[in-house]
Design a protein around this motif. Sequence first.
Motif, PDB file in Angstrom:
ATOM      1  N   LEU A  57       0.810  -1.216   0.000  1.00 29.80           N
ATOM      2  CA  LEU A  57       0.000   0.000   0.000  1.00 29.80           C
ATOM      3  C   LEU A  57       0.851   1.276   0.000  1.00 29.80           C
ATOM      4  CD1 LEU A  57      -2.974   0.706   0.061  1.00 29.80           C
ATOM      5  CD2 LEU A  57      -2.890   0.660   2.572  1.00 29.80           C
ATOM      6  N   ILE A  58       1.989   1.230   0.700  1.00 29.80           N
ATOM      7  CA  ILE A  58       2.733   2.479   0.914  1.00 29.80           C
ATOM      8  C   ILE A  58       3.137   3.197  -0.389  1.00 29.80           C
ATOM      9  CG2 ILE A  58       4.844   3.487   1.919  1.00 29.80           C
ATOM     10  CD1 ILE A  58       4.495   1.415   4.187  1.00 29.80           C
ATOM     11  N   PRO A  59       3.802   2.515  -1.334  1.00 30.10           N
ATOM     12  CA  PRO A  59       4.183   3.265  -2.552  1.00 30.10           C
ATOM     13  C   PRO A  59       2.969   3.855  -3.279  1.00 30.10           C
ATOM     14  CG  PRO A  59       5.265   1.140  -2.482  1.00 30.10           C
ATOM     15  CD  PRO A  59       4.263   1.129  -1.374  1.00 30.10           C
ATOM     16  N   GLY A  60       1.868   3.121  -3.296  1.00 37.62           N
ATOM     17  CA  GLY A  60       0.655   3.632  -3.948  1.00 37.62           C
ATOM     18  C   GLY A  60       0.181   4.909  -3.278  1.00 37.62           C
ATOM     19  N   LEU A  61       0.157   4.892  -1.944  1.00 34.28           N
ATOM     20  CA  LEU A  61      -0.297   6.083  -1.216  1.00 34.28           C
ATOM     21  C   LEU A  61       0.684   7.240  -1.383  1.00 34.28           C
ATOM     22  CD1 LEU A  61      -1.687   4.554   2.094  1.00 34.28           C
ATOM     23  CD2 LEU A  61      -2.973   5.725   0.299  1.00 34.28           C
ATOM     24  N   VAL A  62       1.979   6.892  -1.399  1.00 30.85           N
ATOM     25  CA  VAL A  62       2.979   7.943  -1.598  1.00 30.85           C
ATOM     26  C   VAL A  62       2.736   8.612  -2.953  1.00 30.85           C
ATOM     27  CG1 VAL A  62       5.430   8.390  -2.038  1.00 30.85           C
ATOM     28  CG2 VAL A  62       4.761   6.907  -0.141  1.00 30.85           C
ATOM     29  N   MET A  63       2.572   7.786  -3.997  1.00 28.09           N
ATOM     30  CA  MET A  63       2.368   8.355  -5.326  1.00 28.09           C
ATOM     31  C   MET A  63       1.075   9.149  -5.386  1.00 28.09           C
ATOM     32  SD  MET A  63       3.524   9.005  -8.179  1.00 28.09           S
ATOM     33  CE  MET A  63       4.461   8.256  -9.472  1.00 28.09           C
ATOM     34  N   MET A  64       0.001   8.629  -4.768  1.00 30.38           N
ATOM     35  CA  MET A  64      -1.271   9.338  -4.780  1.00 30.38           C
ATOM     36  C   MET A  64      -1.119  10.714  -4.135  1.00 30.38           C
ATOM     37  SD  MET A  64      -4.961   8.095  -3.354  1.00 30.38           S
ATOM     38  CE  MET A  64      -4.843   8.597  -1.650  1.00 30.38           C
ATOM     39  N   ALA A  65      -0.442  10.745  -2.992  1.00 27.68           N
ATOM     40  CA  ALA A  65      -0.255  12.021  -2.301  1.00 27.68           C
ATOM     41  C   ALA A  65       0.597  12.964  -3.152  1.00 27.68           C
ATOM     42  CB  ALA A  65       0.412  11.790  -0.945  1.00 27.68           C
ATOM     43  N   MET A  66       1.613  12.411  -3.796  1.00 31.91           N
ATOM     44  CA  MET A  66       2.477  13.271  -4.618  1.00 31.91           C
ATOM     45  C   MET A  66       1.684  13.884  -5.771  1.00 31.91           C
ATOM     46  SD  MET A  66       6.286  11.687  -4.858  1.00 31.91           S
ATOM     47  CE  MET A  66       5.870  10.200  -5.704  1.00 31.91           C
ATOM     48  N   GLY A 181      -5.253   1.876  -8.923  1.00 36.59           N
ATOM     49  CA  GLY A 181      -4.550   0.727  -8.359  1.00 36.59           C
ATOM     50  C   GLY A 181      -3.710   1.056  -7.142  1.00 36.59           C
ATOM     51  N   VAL A 182      -4.109   2.124  -6.428  1.00 37.09           N
ATOM     52  CA  VAL A 182      -3.397   2.445  -5.192  1.00 37.09           C
ATOM     53  C   VAL A 182      -3.616   1.333  -4.167  1.00 37.09           C
ATOM     54  CG1 VAL A 182      -3.292   4.026  -3.225  1.00 37.09           C
ATOM     55  CG2 VAL A 182      -3.579   4.928  -5.543  1.00 37.09           C
ATOM     56  N   PHE A 203      -2.602   4.931 -13.564  1.00 35.30           N
ATOM     57  CA  PHE A 203      -2.330   3.525 -13.279  1.00 35.30           C
ATOM     58  C   PHE A 203      -0.861   3.209 -13.565  1.00 35.30           C
ATOM     59  CE2 PHE A 203      -1.756  -0.453 -15.711  1.00 35.30           C
ATOM     60  CZ  PHE A 203      -1.697  -1.326 -14.643  1.00 35.30           C
ATOM     61  N   TYR A 204      -0.356   3.691 -14.692  1.00 38.72           N
ATOM     62  CA  TYR A 204       1.037   3.398 -15.059  1.00 38.72           C
ATOM     63  C   TYR A 204       2.014   4.079 -14.117  1.00 38.72           C
ATOM     64  CZ  TYR A 204      -1.247   1.643 -19.181  1.00 38.72           C
ATOM     65  OH  TYR A 204      -2.060   0.933 -19.998  1.00 38.72           O
ATOM     66  N   LEU A 205       1.612   5.261 -13.634  1.00 37.02           N
ATOM     67  CA  LEU A 205       2.462   5.966 -12.665  1.00 37.02           C
ATOM     68  C   LEU A 205       2.617   5.135 -11.392  1.00 37.02           C
ATOM     69  CD1 LEU A 205       1.180   9.647 -12.951  1.00 37.02           C
ATOM     70  CD2 LEU A 205       3.511   8.851 -13.341  1.00 37.02           C
ATOM     71  N   ILE A 206       1.495   4.648 -10.899  1.00 33.27           N
ATOM     72  CA  ILE A 206       1.517   3.912  -9.632  1.00 33.27           C
ATOM     73  C   ILE A 206       2.213   2.561  -9.820  1.00 33.27           C
ATOM     74  CG2 ILE A 206       0.057   2.837  -7.865  1.00 33.27           C
ATOM     75  CD1 ILE A 206      -1.139   5.427  -7.639  1.00 33.27           C
ATOM     76  N   ASP A 207       1.875   1.900 -10.917  1.00 34.67           N
ATOM     77  CA  ASP A 207       2.452   0.584 -11.162  1.00 34.67           C
ATOM     78  C   ASP A 207       3.979   0.688 -11.314  1.00 34.67           C
ATOM     79  OD1 ASP A 207       1.724  -2.204 -11.495  1.00 34.67           O
ATOM     80  OD2 ASP A 207       2.516  -1.992 -13.538  1.00 34.67           O
ATOM     81  N   GLY A 208       4.419   1.666 -12.093  1.00 35.16           N
ATOM     82  CA  GLY A 208       5.854   1.839 -12.324  1.00 35.16           C
ATOM     83  C   GLY A 208       6.580   2.244 -11.051  1.00 35.16           C
TER      84      GLY A 208
END
Lengths: 251, 298
Positions: A57-66, A181-182, A203-208
Motif C-alpha cells: 500500500l505504501i508506494p501507492g499512497l505515496v504516489m497518490m499524495a504526490m 490501483g493504489v 495507473f502506469y504511474l503507480i504501477d511503475g
Amino acid sequence: MTGLLTLFYKELLRFWKVSLQTVLSPLVTTLLYLLIFSHVLEAHIQVYPGINYSSFLIPGLVMMAMLQNAFSNSSSSLIQSKMNGSIVFMLLAPLAYWEFFAAYVAASVVRGAVVGLGVGLAGLWFAPLSLAHPLWMLAFAVLGCGMLGAAGIISSIWAENYDQMAAVQNFIIVPLTFLSGVFYSIHSLPPFWQAVSRVNPFFYLIDGFRYGFFGVSDVSPRLALEIVAACFLALSLATLLLLKSGFKLRK
Amino acid sequence: MTLPALEIHQVYKSFGRVQALQGIDLTVQQGEFFALLGPNGAGKSTLINILAGLALADSGKLAILGHDVRADYRQARRSIGVVPQELVYDAFFTVREMLRFQSGYFGIRNNKAWIDELLEHLALTDKADAYVRHLSGGMKRRVLVAQALVHKPPVIVLDEPTAGVDVELRQSLWAFIQHLNRQGHTIVLTTHYLEEAEALCHRVAMLKQGQVVTLDTTANLLNRHTAIQLRLKLAPSCLPAALKELSCGQDGELFKLSLRRHADLEGVLATLRESGIEVEDLEMVKPDLEDVFLELVK
Ligand SMILES: Nc1ncnc2c1ncn2[C@@H]1O[C@H](COP(=O)(O)OP(=O)(O)O)[C@@H](O)[C@H]1O
Ligand SMILES: [Mg+2]
C-alpha cells in the motif's frame, strides 16, 4: 535564468509559508488511509507473493499524495493569483512562457516530493519497505509530479473561479488517482475494469513507481515509463502552447 | 534621431461588442510628462494594458523605445514600468519580498540598495517587512509604484496612481515622480484629478470612446479650447452695446465676458475707452483642464 529561479523560489516560499495546509495536512490524511486500510485488510489480502499488504500500500499512497499535491500546488497558486489579480506582476515581467512553465512545474515537483517523502518515511513505521530500483522509482515520481504540475497550470488557466477549479480537482484528479490501483492490483479486477484502468495514465504511474520498490508490477515497467513520459510530454506541450498564446491570461 | 518612448499606431481592441479602442495613434517622446485623460470607460486602461502586454490588441502596432510589444516583448517589458489601476497584491508576501521577487522577474539579482531607496522615497521603510495585505489602500498603492520601478524603467506608466492616496502623500508621490522625470524617465499617467495633469504634464491626450479626441500641449489646450473669462467692474456700471455679444453673465456689479484669446482683451479695453467707461477692477480667469474636459465630454 534569474527570472525563472525567482519565480520558482517564490512558488516554494508560497507553499512553505502555509506548510500546515500544504504539507502537514495531506501527510496526516494519507497516513490515516494507511492506518485504516492496512489495519483492516492486512490479514486478508496479499497482492504480490512475499509482500505484505501494508508494504504494498505504501508506494501507492505515496504516489497518490504526490500527484494530488503536485496538482494542487500549481493550480491553487495560479488560480489565486488570477482571482486576486496579482498575476499581473508576472505578466508585466519579461518572463518567457517556458520560464513560467518550468518554474511552476518544478515547484509542483518539489511540493509533491516533500509530501511523498514525508508519507514514505512515516510509512516505514507501519511496514518495511525495500527499494529495488531507486532510479525507476525516481523517474516515475518526477514525471508524475511534472505531469500533474502541468495539468494544474492548464486547469487553473481554464477555470474562471474557485468552484470550477475545485470541480476539476474533485471530479477528475481525485477519482483518477483513487482508481489507479493504489489499493489493489488491477489483476484482481474483473476484465472490464481492468481494461478501464489501462487507459488511466495514473495507473502506469503507480504501477511503475511500485516497481521501483518491489521489482514486481502489473505491466512491464518499460511500457509504463514510455506511456508516462508520453503523457508528460503531451501535457507539457499543451501547457506551453496555452501559455504562449496568452489564452485567458492576456485578454 | 532619438527613438520615441511610445509609438502607438492604429490600435484597435474590442471586448465582445464593446469597442474599447478604435484606431488610437499616439507618439510620446522620451523625457515627456504625458497625461492620458478621459471619462470612465474611454479606454485608457485598455491602452495601457496593451502596452504592458496584459492585453493583446486586435490590430495595430505598439512599440516602447522601438521595441515591438509582441515581437520583442522582453525588451519592451524591460523598458516600461506599469502601475496598474487595480490595487492588487499577493497575500502571501511582505513588501520587501514582493519587491525582491519583482526585481528577480526582471533578471535583477541583488537590488537591495535600489529597493531601500524606493522604500525611502515612498515612505514605506517601516513597512518593509509587513504583509502587503495588512497595509492601507494608500500604502498598497505605493507598493505598486515601487514594484513598477524596481527595474528602473525608462518609461513609467501610472494608471490612476493617486486614487485613494491622501493629499499629503500624493504631494510626495508627485515630487518623486517629477524627480524621476527630471532624471530622464518618460512619464505617462492617467488621472481623474485634472489639476494634477494640469500642474505636472507637458502634453495631454484626451480619449473618448476609444478615440483620441484631443492631443496637444497642456498650455495650448488651455488657450484653445475654452474661453477665458474676463471679469470687469466698470464706472459707470454699464456695458457698451458693442460688448454685449461677449457677455456671459453678470454678478452684481461684476460683468463677465468670455474671450477666445488673451489678445481679445485689447479690443475690449479700446471699446470701453471709446465709450468713456472706466475700468475699476479687472480679473482674468483662466480655464482649467476640467473645463476643457467637460467641454469635450459633453
Ligand atoms: N476585460 C474586459 N472585458 C470586457 N470589457 C472590458 C474589459 N476591459 C475593459 N472593458 C471595456 O472597455 C471599455 C474601456 O475600459 P477601460 O479601458 O477600463 O476604460 P478607462 O480606463 O478609460 O476607464 C469599457 O467599456 C470597459 O467596460
Ligand atoms: Mg481605467
